[in-house]
Design an enzyme around this catalytic site. Structure first.
Site, short mmCIF file in Angstrom:
data_model
loop_
_atom_site.label_atom_id
_atom_site.label_comp_id
_atom_site.label_asym_id
_atom_site.label_seq_id
_atom_site.Cartn_x
_atom_site.Cartn_y
_atom_site.Cartn_z
N CYS B 86 57.94 31.25 34.73
CA CYS B 86 58.55 31.18 35.79
C CYS B 86 58.61 29.86 35.96
O CYS B 86 59.84 28.65 35.83
CB CYS B 86 58.78 31.71 36.98
SG CYS B 86 59.58 32.42 37.95
N HIS B 203 57.25 37.32 33.83
CA HIS B 203 55.52 37.05 34.21
C HIS B 203 54.14 38.06 33.25
O HIS B 203 53.84 38.58 34.41
CB HIS B 203 55.31 37.15 35.61
CG HIS B 203 55.80 36.19 36.89
ND1 HIS B 203 55.58 34.90 37.53
CD2 HIS B 203 56.93 35.92 37.29
CE1 HIS B 203 56.49 34.12 37.64
NE2 HIS B 203 56.90 34.77 38.37
N GLU B 205 51.19 37.40 33.13
CA GLU B 205 50.86 37.16 34.06
C GLU B 205 50.34 38.84 35.03
O GLU B 205 49.54 39.14 35.25
CB GLU B 205 49.53 36.23 34.31
CG GLU B 205 50.23 36.35 35.39
CD GLU B 205 52.10 35.30 35.88
OE1 GLU B 205 52.97 35.58 34.33
OE2 GLU B 205 52.49 34.83 36.74
#
Lengths: 81, 229
Positions: B86, B203, B205
């Protein structure tokens, strides 16, 4: 010297903000407006007094940070402080 | 694998990605403040998501010139793996490690939702555990994720197999409506020439633990842990 830097999107790069402004202007009744493009305006005060040196310095700043030359053009204007 | 997460003023996914890295490698990554002039010896550098420097001027523009970035660029050029997520992807393009630019979303809106992306290659250190590729469900959260480059650069990325992920339908079809930000050719992530630097807008994560509602992002971290063990 004082530098006035205009950073604008290159021709052909889509500018959705410009389009939105154009649309709203039209909704407000401002007819005949087209090609709205939004950019940035940056002012700098420089210790450098020599115009050519000041221009070279600001050009380097534009290339390195102030503009992303992949999509943006820049225009430099200089005037005495 | 020893991983290092660079923390910029305004980073906000640094701790999330640290958790994912620790789960994959069994040890916590080093968290390195952006003002450091050097990255201590490491196998992987992560530029996390967030709003470094408040997105002033352009997203990633200031962070790309943070003191630590000189060594990040040097290390990337000598083969250290670099992952930019990002805002980290935006920093990678601003620093010249990846080509192109991330422009404002076509919709002018901040987009925060799960999307689907197709894994375009599974032979890289970042994706080797994605089996036959397929489609991931993964969150995006950005206002400037509209990837663009000139046609020549886009063609080169395609020809050299450097498109890492593309936005798609749940079935893997490339569709304009499946593209959350208007990016060119539905590109969600790209590699550098050597496949050692990856930038992506989604993302991983944020979906790397069942408690988060999914694990489609997890294999990215375990791929790196396996490749760089």
């Amino acid at each position: 010297m004082k530098a006035k830097v205009k950073v604008t999107l290159k021709t052909g790069v889509l500018d959705p903000q410009g389009k939105a402004i154009e649309h709203t202007l039209s909704a407000l009744g401002f007819g005949g407006v087209s090609g709205v493009r939004q950019g940035k305006y940056i002012e700098l005060e420089l210790a450098e007094a020599d115009e050519a040196d000041a221009h070279a310095a600001v050009k380097a700043m534009c290339e390195k940070l102030l503009a992303n030359t992949v999509i943006e053009n820049y225009d430099i204007e200089l005037e005495p402080l | 694998m020893k991983a290092t997460v660079i923390v910029f003023p305004g980073s906000n996914c640094d701790r999330d990605v640290a958790v994912s890295l620790e789960q994959a490698t069994g040890r916590p990554p080093e968290m390195l403040w952006h003002g450091s002039s050097e990255v201590p010896s490491t196998d992987l550098i992560v530029l996390p998501g967030g709003f470094s420097y408040g997105d002033y001027l352009r997203c990633g523009a200031m962070a790309a010139h943070s003191p630590v970035m000189r060594d990040v660029v040097d290390k990337a050029k000598s083969g250290t793996r670099v992952l930019g997520i990002c805002n980290g992807f935006q920093i990678l393009t601003e620093s010249g490690l990846l080509p192109g630019v991330l422009m404002q979303n076509m919709s002018l809106k901040y987009v925060c939702r799960d999307v689907h992306v197709r894994v375009e290659r599974t032979d890289t250190d970042f994706t080797r555990q994605y089996g036959n590729g397929g489609v991931l469900r993964i969150p995006v959260a950005h206002h400037e994720g509209n990837y663009n480059a000139d046609e020549e650069t886009l063609d080169r990325l395609e020809d050299e197999g450097r498109v890492a992920f593309r936005y798609c339908t749940p079935d893997g079809e490339l569709d304009r409506d499946a593209n959350p930000n208007g990016s060119a050719r539905n590109i969600a992530g790209i590699y550098n020439e050597d496949g050692t630097v990856l930038g992506l807008m989604p993302h991983p994560e944020r979906l790397a633990d069942p408690q988060l509602g999914g694990t489609d992002g997890k294999a990215l971290f375990s791929s790196l842990a396996e490749a760089l063990q």
